[in-house]
Design a protein around this motif. Sequence first.
Motif, PDB file in Angstrom:
ATOM      1  N   GLY A  35      20.146  28.987  45.580  1.00 58.06           N
ATOM      2  CA  GLY A  35      19.348  28.163  46.466  1.00 58.06           C
ATOM      3  C   GLY A  35      19.997  28.002  47.824  1.00 58.06           C
ATOM      4  N   LEU A  36      19.176  27.906  48.858  1.00 61.47           N
ATOM      5  CA  LEU A  36      19.625  27.614  50.214  1.00 61.47           C
ATOM      6  C   LEU A  36      18.920  26.337  50.644  1.00 61.47           C
ATOM      7  CD1 LEU A  36      19.374  31.164  51.875  1.00 61.47           C
ATOM      8  CD2 LEU A  36      21.392  30.090  50.846  1.00 61.47           C
ATOM      9  N   VAL A  37      19.702  25.282  50.894  1.00 60.49           N
ATOM     10  CA  VAL A  37      19.158  23.986  51.268  1.00 60.49           C
ATOM     11  C   VAL A  37      19.441  23.768  52.748  1.00 60.49           C
ATOM     12  CG1 VAL A  37      19.116  21.527  50.723  1.00 60.49           C
ATOM     13  CG2 VAL A  37      19.735  23.185  48.941  1.00 60.49           C
ATOM     14  N   PHE A  38      18.414  23.800  53.576  1.00 61.66           N
ATOM     15  CA  PHE A  38      18.574  23.676  55.023  1.00 61.66           C
ATOM     16  C   PHE A  38      18.433  22.212  55.436  1.00 61.66           C
ATOM     17  CE2 PHE A  38      17.497  28.025  54.289  1.00 61.66           C
ATOM     18  CZ  PHE A  38      18.130  28.745  55.288  1.00 61.66           C
ATOM     19  N   THR A  39      19.390  21.732  56.244  1.00 55.45           N
ATOM     20  CA  THR A  39      19.375  20.341  56.671  1.00 55.45           C
ATOM     21  C   THR A  39      19.401  20.248  58.196  1.00 55.45           C
ATOM     22  OG1 THR A  39      21.758  19.919  56.865  1.00 55.45           O
ATOM     23  CG2 THR A  39      20.825  19.893  54.648  1.00 55.45           C
ATOM     24  N   CYS A  91      16.916  16.504  55.179  1.00 53.49           N
ATOM     25  CA  CYS A  91      16.758  17.712  54.372  1.00 53.49           C
ATOM     26  C   CYS A  91      15.481  18.430  54.805  1.00 53.49           C
ATOM     27  CB  CYS A  91      16.711  17.364  52.887  1.00 53.49           C
ATOM     28  SG  CYS A  91      16.831  18.793  51.796  1.00 53.49           S
ATOM     29  N   GLU A  92      15.616  19.646  55.284  1.00 52.04           N
ATOM     30  CA  GLU A  92      14.513  20.369  55.907  1.00 52.04           C
ATOM     31  C   GLU A  92      13.682  21.151  54.900  1.00 52.04           C
ATOM     32  OE1 GLU A  92      12.249  21.126  59.119  1.00 52.04           O
ATOM     33  OE2 GLU A  92      14.193  20.167  59.362  1.00 52.04           O
ATOM     34  N   ARG A  93      14.310  22.086  54.190  1.00 44.90           N
ATOM     35  CA  ARG A  93      13.571  22.982  53.305  1.00 44.90           C
ATOM     36  C   ARG A  93      14.519  23.605  52.295  1.00 44.90           C
ATOM     37  NH1 ARG A  93       8.254  21.874  53.395  1.00 44.90           N
ATOM     38  NH2 ARG A  93       7.012  23.621  52.610  1.00 44.90           N
ATOM     39  N   VAL A  94      13.971  24.038  51.165  1.00 48.24           N
ATOM     40  CA  VAL A  94      14.768  24.673  50.105  1.00 48.24           C
ATOM     41  C   VAL A  94      14.154  26.031  49.782  1.00 48.24           C
ATOM     42  CG1 VAL A  94      15.650  24.489  47.753  1.00 48.24           C
ATOM     43  CG2 VAL A  94      15.354  22.417  49.134  1.00 48.24           C
ATOM     44  N   LEU A  95      15.003  27.058  49.793  1.00 45.37           N
ATOM     45  CA  LEU A  95      14.601  28.408  49.386  1.00 45.37           C
ATOM     46  C   LEU A  95      15.355  28.766  48.113  1.00 45.37           C
ATOM     47  CD1 LEU A  95      14.792  30.327  52.791  1.00 45.37           C
ATOM     48  CD2 LEU A  95      12.946  28.902  51.913  1.00 45.37           C
ATOM     49  N   ARG A  96      14.681  29.412  47.162  1.00 47.65           N
ATOM     50  CA  ARG A  96      15.345  29.786  45.904  1.00 47.65           C
ATOM     51  C   ARG A  96      14.933  31.181  45.455  1.00 47.65           C
ATOM     52  NH1 ARG A  96      14.703  25.942  41.121  1.00 47.65           N
ATOM     53  NH2 ARG A  96      12.496  26.029  41.663  1.00 47.65           N
ATOM     54  N   ALA A  97      15.843  31.811  44.734  1.00 45.16           N
ATOM     55  CA  ALA A  97      15.577  33.120  44.137  1.00 45.16           C
ATOM     56  C   ALA A  97      16.428  33.241  42.881  1.00 45.16           C
ATOM     57  CB  ALA A  97      15.917  34.243  45.112  1.00 45.16           C
ATOM     58  N   THR A  98      16.068  34.162  42.015  1.00 46.85           N
ATOM     59  CA  THR A  98      16.854  34.422  40.808  1.00 46.85           C
ATOM     60  C   THR A  98      17.247  35.891  40.766  1.00 46.85           C
ATOM     61  OG1 THR A  98      15.852  32.622  39.537  1.00 46.85           O
ATOM     62  CG2 THR A  98      16.858  34.397  38.275  1.00 46.85           C
ATOM     63  N   TYR A  99      18.505  36.124  40.418  1.00 43.27           N
ATOM     64  CA  TYR A  99      19.071  37.473  40.319  1.00 43.27           C
ATOM     65  C   TYR A  99      19.515  37.736  38.887  1.00 43.27           C
ATOM     66  CZ  TYR A  99      19.457  37.946  45.448  1.00 43.27           C
ATOM     67  OH  TYR A  99      19.192  38.066  46.788  1.00 43.27           O
ATOM     68  N   THR A 100      19.717  39.010  38.582  1.00 41.65           N
ATOM     69  CA  THR A 100      20.347  39.403  37.332  1.00 41.65           C
ATOM     70  C   THR A 100      21.465  40.394  37.648  1.00 41.65           C
ATOM     71  OG1 THR A 100      19.973  40.238  35.078  1.00 41.65           O
ATOM     72  CG2 THR A 100      18.808  41.349  36.868  1.00 41.65           C
ATOM     73  N   ASP A 101      22.413  40.529  36.719  1.00 39.97           N
ATOM     74  CA  ASP A 101      23.508  41.467  36.934  1.00 39.97           C
ATOM     75  C   ASP A 101      23.064  42.876  36.549  1.00 39.97           C
ATOM     76  OD1 ASP A 101      23.412  41.025  34.159  1.00 39.97           O
ATOM     77  OD2 ASP A 101      25.530  41.510  33.948  1.00 39.97           O
ATOM     78  N   PRO A 146      13.446  37.196  57.769  1.00 38.10           N
ATOM     79  CA  PRO A 146      12.734  37.788  56.622  1.00 38.10           C
ATOM     80  C   PRO A 146      13.422  37.409  55.315  1.00 38.10           C
ATOM     81  CG  PRO A 146      13.153  39.430  58.326  1.00 38.10           C
ATOM     82  CD  PRO A 146      13.959  38.218  58.691  1.00 38.10           C
ATOM     83  N   VAL A 147      12.654  37.312  54.264  1.00 36.80           N
ATOM     84  CA  VAL A 147      13.212  36.905  52.981  1.00 36.80           C
ATOM     85  C   VAL A 147      14.304  37.864  52.521  1.00 36.80           C
ATOM     86  CG1 VAL A 147      11.462  38.105  51.613  1.00 36.80           C
ATOM     87  CG2 VAL A 147      12.633  36.119  50.652  1.00 36.80           C
ATOM     88  N   ASP A 148      14.141  39.169  52.820  1.00 36.93           N
ATOM     89  CA  ASP A 148      15.151  40.139  52.388  1.00 36.93           C
ATOM     90  C   ASP A 148      16.468  39.966  53.127  1.00 36.93           C
ATOM     91  OD1 ASP A 148      12.944  43.002  51.785  1.00 36.93           O
ATOM     92  OD2 ASP A 148      13.362  41.212  50.610  1.00 36.93           O
ATOM     93  N   ALA A 149      16.454  39.310  54.280  1.00 37.63           N
ATOM     94  CA  ALA A 149      17.698  39.049  55.005  1.00 37.63           C
ATOM     95  C   ALA A 149      18.452  37.883  54.394  1.00 37.63           C
ATOM     96  CB  ALA A 149      17.404  38.772  56.478  1.00 37.63           C
ATOM     97  N   LEU A 150      17.720  36.943  53.810  1.00 39.76           N
ATOM     98  CA  LEU A 150      18.355  35.777  53.190  1.00 39.76           C
ATOM     99  C   LEU A 150      18.686  36.032  51.727  1.00 39.76           C
ATOM    100  CD1 LEU A 150      16.041  33.020  54.712  1.00 39.76           C
ATOM    101  CD2 LEU A 150      18.269  33.784  55.547  1.00 39.76           C
ATOM    102  N   PHE A 151      17.769  36.689  51.020  1.00 41.21           N
ATOM    103  CA  PHE A 151      17.968  37.043  49.607  1.00 41.21           C
ATOM    104  C   PHE A 151      17.767  38.551  49.473  1.00 41.21           C
ATOM    105  CE2 PHE A 151      16.089  32.636  48.824  1.00 41.21           C
ATOM    106  CZ  PHE A 151      17.325  32.036  48.613  1.00 41.21           C
TER     107      PHE A 151
END
Length: 299
Positions: free
Chosen positions: A175-179, A155-165, A103-108
Amino acid sequence: MPPQAAPPAPPRPAPAAFVPAPYGRTTGYAPPPEALVETTTRLRPVRDRRSAGRTAAAAACAVLGSGLIGGALAGVWLAASEPGKPAEPVGYAEARELWHNAPVDALFPRTLPGPGAGPGAADRTWTRIVVAPDAPCSPAVLAKGLLTAVEPLGCERVLRATYTDATASSVITVGLVFTRADATAQRTLGEGLTARLGQDVPPALSGPSTVAARFGDRQRASWWTSAPADLPVVVTAVSGFADGRAVDAPQPADKATAKGRTDAVAQSGLGHEAKGITERLERLLRTTATTAAKEKEAR
């Protein structure tokens, strides 16, 4: 004269309907909202584990001392027995598939704690405000040097998200770059990766209606890139000011966190933000992959 009956009492007005206050209008700090266009990676269905989970838990406890440990050791032995091929770390194979299995919440995570991650070992807490859809490896989501480095590995897939403090004064795109890299290639890739790539700053991910709305190429201030030897993944982060100010010379996190630096990027802790969030996501990914491997072994 007979007494007159008292006039009937006027009807009592009906109580007003209760209307709850809009979400977020409470006292105290409320985290900034996520982008309205938020999308996620392919979510894994959540299974009902209340009944099957109890049985599985009991079975897992029964074999914890022998099954899991013995299975892990057996896997390492089998991998090591192949000539010229080093043993894959536990969870390595499972990590390749997390981009669509987890799930996305497990990765980000929506909220990511960073104890001791700020300047002077100050604590940090990051809140997710934007999530991008999973994407193919391309210049739109990867810096040029990193793309060149990972393409030969598959290179398999790229996941990205943006956070703030917690103060909403800085923004960080991760970013998570899966290979498809094997353990040997991954180990080679990770050796001094940020230094080898030079000024290879990851792209920023902005989000309409969020504090990252003005986070673009000119706002990138500090970055970090890591390729852990025990995961077929590259973790990236790039930080900037949430007020949209431009930065002329982005700095890698190791330089931005060096002692004696007095420039705005160093003083604001943006180097600590980039490196600290990279390290936390790397640990979280490792835990998720190891857990997936143990669950697979227990089945």
